[in-house]
Design a protein around this motif. Structure first.
Motif, PDB file in Angstrom:
ATOM      1  N   THR A 154       2.377  15.659 -12.508  1.00  0.00           N
ATOM      2  CA  THR A 154       1.384  16.572 -13.496  1.00  0.00           C
ATOM      3  C   THR A 154       1.076  17.866 -12.892  1.00  0.00           C
ATOM      4  O   THR A 154       1.231  18.658 -13.851  1.00  0.00           O
ATOM      5  CB  THR A 154       0.026  15.773 -12.766  1.00  0.00           C
ATOM      6  OG1 THR A 154      -0.118  14.278 -13.287  1.00  0.00           O
ATOM      7  CG2 THR A 154      -1.390  16.493 -13.605  1.00  0.00           C
ATOM      8  N   SER A 193       3.127  10.348  -9.484  1.00  0.00           N
ATOM      9  CA  SER A 193       2.661  10.784 -10.784  1.00  0.00           C
ATOM     10  C   SER A 193       1.972  12.138 -10.681  1.00  0.00           C
ATOM     11  O   SER A 193       1.782  13.038 -11.527  1.00  0.00           O
ATOM     12  CB  SER A 193       1.612   9.625 -10.869  1.00  0.00           C
ATOM     13  OG  SER A 193       0.708   9.918 -12.080  1.00  0.00           O
ATOM     14  N   LYS A 194       1.233  12.473  -9.394  1.00  0.00           N
ATOM     15  CA  LYS A 194       0.272  13.572  -9.332  1.00  0.00           C
ATOM     16  C   LYS A 194       1.542  14.900  -9.245  1.00  0.00           C
ATOM     17  O   LYS A 194       1.281  15.883  -9.775  1.00  0.00           O
ATOM     18  CB  LYS A 194      -0.351  13.766  -7.772  1.00  0.00           C
ATOM     19  CG  LYS A 194      -1.447  12.706  -8.122  1.00  0.00           C
ATOM     20  CD  LYS A 194      -2.132  12.706  -6.767  1.00  0.00           C
ATOM     21  CE  LYS A 194      -3.428  11.775  -6.899  1.00  0.00           C
ATOM     22  NZ  LYS A 194      -4.149  11.783  -5.355  1.00  0.00           N
ATOM     23  N   MET A 238       2.360   1.665  -3.293  1.00  0.00           N
ATOM     24  CA  MET A 238       1.314   2.286  -4.258  1.00  0.00           C
ATOM     25  C   MET A 238       1.154   3.760  -4.123  1.00  0.00           C
ATOM     26  O   MET A 238       1.013   4.650  -4.941  1.00  0.00           O
ATOM     27  CB  MET A 238      -0.290   1.505  -4.330  1.00  0.00           C
ATOM     28  CG  MET A 238       0.034   0.018  -4.922  1.00  0.00           C
ATOM     29  SD  MET A 238      -1.496  -0.654  -4.543  1.00  0.00           S
ATOM     30  CE  MET A 238      -2.459   0.221  -5.845  1.00  0.00           C
ATOM     31  N   THR A 239       1.105   4.067  -3.032  1.00  0.00           N
ATOM     32  CA  THR A 239       0.937   5.467  -2.485  1.00  0.00           C
ATOM     33  C   THR A 239       2.006   6.365  -2.950  1.00  0.00           C
ATOM     34  O   THR A 239       1.943   7.545  -3.578  1.00  0.00           O
ATOM     35  CB  THR A 239       0.594   5.569  -0.939  1.00  0.00           C
ATOM     36  OG1 THR A 239      -0.344   4.897  -0.648  1.00  0.00           O
ATOM     37  CG2 THR A 239       0.591   7.161  -0.576  1.00  0.00           C
ATOM     38  N   THR A 295       0.883  -1.134   0.119  1.00  0.00           N
ATOM     39  CA  THR A 295      -0.021   0.153  -0.085  1.00  0.00           C
ATOM     40  C   THR A 295       0.895   1.323   0.033  1.00  0.00           C
ATOM     41  O   THR A 295       0.792   2.017  -0.689  1.00  0.00           O
ATOM     42  CB  THR A 295      -1.028  -0.068   1.346  1.00  0.00           C
ATOM     43  OG1 THR A 295      -1.578  -1.232   1.221  1.00  0.00           O
ATOM     44  CG2 THR A 295      -1.855   1.079   1.078  1.00  0.00           C
ATOM     45  N   GLN A 344       3.902   5.919  -5.542  1.00  0.00           N
ATOM     46  CA  GLN A 344       3.771   5.769  -7.092  1.00  0.00           C
ATOM     47  C   GLN A 344       2.913   6.960  -7.476  1.00  0.00           C
ATOM     48  O   GLN A 344       2.809   7.621  -8.401  1.00  0.00           O
ATOM     49  CB  GLN A 344       3.342   4.539  -7.710  1.00  0.00           C
ATOM     50  CG  GLN A 344       4.666   3.553  -7.434  1.00  0.00           C
ATOM     51  CD  GLN A 344       4.330   2.161  -8.016  1.00  0.00           C
ATOM     52  OE1 GLN A 344       3.107   1.802  -8.266  1.00  0.00           O
ATOM     53  NE2 GLN A 344       5.164   1.316  -8.095  1.00  0.00           N
ATOM     54  N   SER A 345       1.552   6.715  -6.922  1.00  0.00           N
ATOM     55  CA  SER A 345       0.544   7.839  -6.928  1.00  0.00           C
ATOM     56  C   SER A 345       1.077   9.072  -6.818  1.00  0.00           C
ATOM     57  O   SER A 345       0.594  10.064  -7.745  1.00  0.00           O
ATOM     58  CB  SER A 345      -0.688   7.386  -5.967  1.00  0.00           C
ATOM     59  OG  SER A 345      -1.883   8.450  -6.397  1.00  0.00           O
ATOM     60  N   LEU A 346       1.472   9.594  -5.759  1.00  0.00           N
ATOM     61  CA  LEU A 346       1.900  10.938  -5.243  1.00  0.00           C
ATOM     62  C   LEU A 346       2.991  11.431  -6.506  1.00  0.00           C
ATOM     63  O   LEU A 346       3.046  12.552  -6.721  1.00  0.00           O
ATOM     64  CB  LEU A 346       2.673  10.873  -3.709  1.00  0.00           C
ATOM     65  CG  LEU A 346       3.129  12.166  -3.437  1.00  0.00           C
ATOM     66  CD1 LEU A 346       1.788  12.997  -3.140  1.00  0.00           C
ATOM     67  CD2 LEU A 346       3.847  12.055  -1.910  1.00  0.00           C
TER      68      LEU A 346
END
Length: 472
Positions: free
Chosen positions: A22, A18-19, A11-12, A8, A14-16
């Protein structure tokens, strides 16, 4: 708080990341758009407007600051990700090292057990070798005394038979002796305990008590957990540990353990079992070593009664027990009782082992010394002459021809004068004992010339001694 699973967290991250990328792109677009507006504004206005320029400048600085912070966060996230990867590698290495360490500990334990089993097997093989040699020859009995027979101190255990050689007699008795509680009628000491006994005594004889005592204690605990307190094997192990403490001169602890073993044997095997006789004898020896002769004597008599009941009145083990009893009486000054027990022991040895057996010769020498105490000089002289005649020629040794000299204990004059006495040519303890008793005998008879020659003469054979005696 509940722990967040590693997947978890990954994944957090990786998501951060990516954001953040952006947001970085959005800020880049915003900066480009701001630059375009600033360029258009500068082209349309002919006159400068400080307020607008200040707004553009502040916005541009904010966008640059945001871009810098986003880049920092992206770098930080990447760094944390690399740290997490390294942490996972370290965890894998630690796990592998723990597994290797556990494997090495197991291998070490197996090696230690194999070493102990090998030592036990060596001792067991030596015991089997002795048994085979015994089966191929006539049964021989250990010397029941060391050095002078009737010393002022109680000697080593004359008839220590924790593991009786006459197992047939033991089995025969066990069939006729009722046991109080459990059925141990056919009890025999196991080969494992025999091996542990030999190994412990071997360690003790080498002074390795730090090995012998823990070994016995560990086996004792295993037996107690396996069989409980009331079992003959536990009694056997207690007696083995008592012998180790005896070799340490820790007689207090040895006596306590031997008493415990005796109580267990009596309850499990009955009052008239050979193991009970052995325990009584060994306990009497321990009492004797501490000077408690009055306490030791009744124990020795009980052991004698059991042996006579089991083996009959004319068995060498009975004679050995009689010699123990005679030695106890000697230390108490009961010379009449010593004579009775020694005569009976001599009769048994002569009838069962022959006149030339070492046990017979030693007992005859003991009886001669007792006769001296009782002033039976004629009989003492005859007994000493018989001992001398039956002494082997190899027991005489000429020091001048390469023989070894006796120690201080062998020659009292050496301790006083520092010079070797002429009697150092006699190397055998039996012959030295005969010479001492003969010298005492002729001194009491008033024949000081012969007594002096026996004390000071250098004898190379028993014929030389007999020639001195017969010349007068």
């Amino acid at each position: 708080m509940f722990p967040v699973p590693h997947s978890t967290l990954l994944m957090t991250d990786q998501s951060l990341l990516s954001k953040m990328k952006t947001v970085h792109l959005s800020l880049e677009s915003l900066r480009t758009e701001l630059q375009s507006l600033q360029y258009g504004f500068s082209c349309d206005d002919s006159t400068s407007n400080p307020e607008k320029e200040e707004i553009f400048k502040r916005n541009e600085q904010s966008i640059e600051l945001g871009l810098g912070e986003v880049q920092l966060l992206i770098a930080l996230i990447s760094h944390l990700k690399s740290i997490d990867i390294e942490r996972q590698k370290l965890r894998i290495q630690v796990k592998r090292l723990c597994e290797e360490s556990s494997w090495l500990r197991d291998e070490l334990q197996i090696s230690q057990e194999q070493l102990l089993n090998s030592e036990l097997k060596v001792v067991q093989l030596e015991e089997e070798k002795k048994q085979m040699e015994y089966a191929a020859s006539i049964k021989k009995y250990d010397d029941f005394l060391e050095g002078e027979e009737f010393s002022e101190k109680f000697g080593d255990d004359p008839a220590f038979d924790l593991f009786p050689e006459d197992e047939t007699a033991e089995r025969r008795l066990s069939k006729t002796t009722p046991t109080p509680s459990q059925n141990y009628a056919d009890y025999e000491v196991s080969a494992r305990l025999r091996t542990i006994h030999n190994l412990a005594i071997d360690y003790a004889s080498k002074g390795k008590y730090e090995v012998a005592v823990p070994l016995c204690r560990q086996v004792l605990e295993d037996l107690q957990s396996q069989h409980g307190r009331e079992h003959p094997d536990v009694a056997t192990m207690l007696s083995i540990l008592a012998m180790v403490y005896r070799d340490q001169n820790n007689y207090k602890e040895a006596i306590k353990l031997m008493n415990d073993a005796l109580e267990i044997w009596v309850r499990c095997l009955g009052e008239c079992h050979p193991s009970v006789a052995a325990a009584l004898n060994n306990l009497a020896v321990l009492y004797g070593k501490t000077g408690r002769y009055k306490d030791a004597e009744p124990l020795c008599k009980r052991a004698l009664a059991i042996r006579e009941n089991v083996l009959g009145g004319y068995h060498p083990d009975v004679a050995k027990q009689l010699n123990n009893l005679a030695l106890l009486c000697q230390n108490q000054g009961k010379h009449a009782d010593v004579e009775v027990y020694s005569r009976k022991a001599l009769e048994i040895f002569e009838s069962q082992l022959g006149a030339d057996d070492p046990n017979t010769i030693k007992t005859k020498c003991n009886l001669a010394a007792c006769c001296l105490k009782l002033r039976k000089y004629q009989e003492a002289e005859q007994l000493l002459r018989d001992v001398l005649v039956r002494t082997q020629d190899k027991e005489f040794e000429d020091v001048s021809n390469g023989g070894s000299k006796p120690t201080n204990e062998d020659n009292a004059s050496y301790a006083k004068t520092g010079a070797w006495h002429e009697t150092s040519a006699v190397h055998s303890p039996t012959v030295r004992s005969v010479l001492k008793h003969m010298a005492t005998l002729y001194q009491k008879l008033g024949n000081f010339e012969v007594a002096t020659k026996l004390k000071n003469g250098q004898f190379k054979s028993k014929q030389d001694i007999l020639a001195v005696v017969d010349s007068n």
